[in-house]
Design an enzyme around this catalytic site. Structure first.
Site, PDB file in Angstrom:
ATOM      1  N   HIS A  88      82.828  16.497  82.574  1.00  0.00           N
ATOM      2  CA  HIS A  88      82.990  15.063  82.880  1.00  0.00           C
ATOM      3  C   HIS A  88      84.378  14.792  83.491  1.00  0.00           C
ATOM      4  O   HIS A  88      85.152  13.976  82.983  1.00  0.00           O
ATOM      5  CB  HIS A  88      82.792  14.230  81.599  1.00  0.00           C
ATOM      6  CG  HIS A  88      82.463  12.793  81.884  1.00  0.00           C
ATOM      7  ND1 HIS A  88      81.731  12.015  81.030  1.00  0.00           N
ATOM      8  CD2 HIS A  88      82.777  11.979  82.925  1.00  0.00           C
ATOM      9  CE1 HIS A  88      81.607  10.789  81.515  1.00  0.00           C
ATOM     10  NE2 HIS A  88      82.246  10.742  82.677  1.00  0.00           N
ATOM     11  N   GLU A 114      78.699  14.524  74.610  1.00  0.00           N
ATOM     12  CA  GLU A 114      79.968  15.153  75.016  1.00  0.00           C
ATOM     13  C   GLU A 114      80.931  15.146  73.838  1.00  0.00           C
ATOM     14  O   GLU A 114      80.965  14.169  73.071  1.00  0.00           O
ATOM     15  CB  GLU A 114      80.565  14.370  76.192  1.00  0.00           C
ATOM     16  CG  GLU A 114      79.679  14.444  77.424  1.00  0.00           C
ATOM     17  CD  GLU A 114      80.250  13.672  78.618  1.00  0.00           C
ATOM     18  OE1 GLU A 114      81.304  13.025  78.472  1.00  0.00           O
ATOM     19  OE2 GLU A 114      79.620  13.731  79.682  1.00  0.00           O
TER      20      GLU A 114
END
Ligand SMILES: NC(=O)c1ccc[n+]([C@@H]2O[C@H](COP(=O)([O-])OP(=O)(O)OC[C@H]3O[C@@H](n4cnc5c(N)ncnc54)[C@H](O)[C@@H]3O)[C@@H](O)[C@H]2O)c1
Ligand SMILES: O=C(O)[C@H](O)COP(=O)(O)O
Length: 628
Positions: free
Chosen positions: A511, A488
């Protein structure tokens, strides 16, 4: 400083509020006209404190507006103990150090003030305030009107009796009656204290305006070092704003960044940091920790802690805290939303409509009611999801590696494979332990029902993305909701790549399962409180890697923290050293886990630096800190 006298006002100075208002709040709780009476009380207080109305009249009038009993006073004390002015609370050590030179002079009530200021080391004969009269049933029937503090210009009358040397006397308060003491020549200095309230008539007459107690320390010649003043906090990843304010109010220096820092930058930033706050993107590796000489505590402002090298933290005596429940509900809500959306082919239809194509059809769209939800990982999130999914009519089956109590009508199955093969929707809620990497791969996708919906909102690399892609392409998995990815970006606004982008019926989110304003505020409150309690009192409850000791704030003692490798004999050595320094132990708490021992010792003397140095030399010592 030796001959200086400090006179503190109580209401709205020592505490954040007016105690008369709290008493009224308690007694009028069920009164139909409460709001108006409170308004009247507050208006009387305000006029008096601004010097526009007789103090004695206002005092009597306010007390006539509600009916007071001894039990109300006890309740008020408990409430007011939680409303001590932050800079005063933070500098409890100042009050203890100078207790002989500090007086509380107040138009408030002695029975309320004394129990509160006593824990700051202020003795009964240094507290001057009004006294209630009670009847035999404990009801307040009046005040001692002979007490100068019940009268107009009461503080002046009292100070005349106390006969302090005016040039050595400083009065600190928020009201006009505090200034009057200086005006009458009984105090050399008046500081208007504005941390809680600022009144024009008061500040314009002050020698100086002090916004908090630090102002007093700067202006007076006091040999006192505020406890937290030198402590630095680094907050990364856009942690809720309330956390910065919390630490600033407690006197810490706070640096905050919106994003995570890569290892080399983190190392540089940590050189003088005592508390680090992160979320899921900051990797706190062994190398980082080796370059953080001052770090005492680490706050994961999230649930997962697999981004942190916990064993290394323990070896270095760094306590780690997280927020195990604060975003649970937010994740569950997103999970439910995703499964409903995916069951309705929501992604594909939304994409079409955005392209201007109206495709109204029930084809392939289903209710979730009556379907089977399979939960893998029945922890805080999994079990809460179970309850809410049942509430909307789903059947719940689950698998957890630990024995878990099935909630509602949920059924625990004996293997993950059994859950995968029977569920219409599979939802992953396992923790981020290493063994869970690629827990769901090709074999697991193939063992799911044809046309199953798959959701992953748990940490990191739980799924093999390539295997999911293939399962989606073959149609074996009908839809997927993915919130968490192996790589990420560190920063919002960054570009993002994944095999799963641009796929019909794959609902991707960055997320954000726990990213709601509610959750972030709860997390912020929870973790920052634990971090502060640990650094200032030694309380380790809520820590994920330290033995748990829950202690009250330091009161009359001087506290030492000793963290060591868990080997026999360390405690005996600590106590031997304390005895050789002529220190009497007033309280001692030891807890151990497999690796470390954590000892908190309260002693009867100011802690000497030489003692700390000697304690550090005890074999197997990891860290020593003094807290007062
Ligand atoms: N997407 C987000 O924004 C977000 C937000 C919060 C939490 N999370 C993540 O969600 C996950 C679950 O959080 P939680 O608070 O419920 O954690 P938890 O620790 O309360 O629950 C995890 C459960 O998984 C079980 N488990 C672990 N490995 C397993 C396995 N291989 N098979 C079956 N069960 C297994 C554990 O026994 C435990 O009961 C964590 O990874 C957490 O980081 C994500
Ligand atoms: O463990 C968690 O709470 C989640 O992974 C969320 O992490 P975040 O705070 O980075 O959103």
């Amino acid at each position: 400083m030796n001959n200086k006298i400090f006179i503190f006002d109580f209401d709205s100075t020592f505490i954040q509020v007016e105690s008369v208002s709290i008493l009224a709040e308690i007694t009028l709780a069920d009164h139909p006209n409460k709001a108006n009476i409170m308004k009247e009380i507050d208006a009387l207080t305000e006029q008096t404190m601004a010097g526009l109305y007789s103090f004695s009249e206002a005092l009597q009038q306010r007390l006539h507006l509600f009916s007071l009993h001894r039990t109300h006073i006890q309740k008020a004390i408990e409430i007011l103990k939680t409303k001590i002015t932050p800079s005063i609370q933070k500098n409890i050590a100042f009050f203890k150090q100078y207790a002989n030179q500090i007086y509380i002079v107040s138009g408030g009530f002695y029975e309320i003030i004394l129990p509160i200021v006593k824990s700051f080391g202020i003795q009964a004969d240094h507290v001057f305030a009004n006294h209630f009269y009670y009847n035999y049933e404990g009801k307040v029937v009046g005040l001692d009107t002979e007490n100068p503090l019940a009268q107009d210009q009461g503080k002046i009358k009292l100070l005349k009796k106390l006969n302090f040397v005016p040039e050595h006397t400083t009065i600190i308060g928020d009201g006009y009656n505090d200034y009057e003491v200086k005006e009458a020549g009984l105090a050399g200095t008046f500081y208007a204290f504005t941390e809680n309230i600022s009144r024009e008539a008061v500040i314009k007459n002050a020698d100086a305006i002090i916004h908090n107690l630090d102002g007093l320390f700067l202006l007076s010649d006091i040999a006192y070092q505020p406890q937290d003043r030198n402590k630095k906090v680094l907050l990364l990843e856009n942690i809720h704003e309330s956390v910065r304010l919390f630490f600033q109010n407690k006197g810490y220096e706070v640096i905050s960044e919106k994003h995570a820092l890569p290892e080399n930058e983190l190392i540089k930033a940590l050189s003088d940091i005592h508390i680090l706050g992160i979320r899921s993107k900051t990797k706190v590796t062994a190398t980082v920790l080796e370059h953080a000489p001052q770090l005492e505590a680490l706050g994961a402002f999230c649930i997962g802690t697999n981004q942190i090298d916990l064993p290394k933290c323990q070896q270095q005596g760094i306590a780690v805290f997280n927020a195990p429940y604060s975003n649970t509900r937010s994740v569950v809500e997103l999970t439910l939303a995703e499964m409903i959306l995916l069951m309705r082919r929501g992604v594909a239809l939304n994409r079409k409509l955005n392209q201007g194509i109206w495709d109204k059809s029930a084809e392939g769209a289903h209710e979730v009611r009556g379907k089977t939800l399979g939960i893998i990982g029945y922890g805080n999130i999994g079990s809460q999801l179970s309850i809410l999914a049942e509430a909307i009519g789903m059947h719940v089956i689950f698998y957890d590696i630990e024995e878990k109590l099935p909630l509602g009508n949920a059924r625990a199955l004996s293997s993950m494979d059994k859950v995968l093969s029977r569920a219409d929707v599979v939802s992953m809620h396992v923790d981020g332990r290493k063994e869970n990497r690629h827990l769901i791969g090709k074999r697991e996708f193939e063992s799911m029902k044809h046309g199953a919906i798959f959701l992953n909102l748990s940490r990191d690399s739980v799924i093999d993305e390539q295997a999911l892609l293939e399962a989606l392409q073959s149609g074996h998995v009908k839809g997927a909701g993915i919130d968490v990815f192996p790589n990420e970006p560190h920063q919002s606004g960054s570009t993002f790549h994944s095999k799963l982008l641009d796929h019909d019926n794959v609902f991707l989110t960055p997320h954000i399962g726990g990213s709601t304003m509610e959750a972030q505020k709860h997390i912020g409150d929870y973790v920052s409180k634990n971090l502060h309690s640990y650094t200032s009192h030694g309380t380790s409850s809520g820590s994920v890697n330290f033995p748990q000791i829950d202690l009250p704030a330091i009161e009359s003692d001087h506290r030492i923290i000793h963290i060591h490798k868990n080997t026999p004999g360390v405690l005996a050595k600590i106590n031997g050293l304390l005895a050789s320094f002529q220190n009497n132990i007033e309280g001692q708490f030891l807890k151990t886990n497999e690796d470390i021992g954590y000892v908190i010792t309260d002693i009867n003397h100011q802690v000497k630096d030489e003692l700390i140095e000697e304690l550090k030399k005890i074999p197997n010592t990891i860290k020593v800190r003094k807290l007062s």
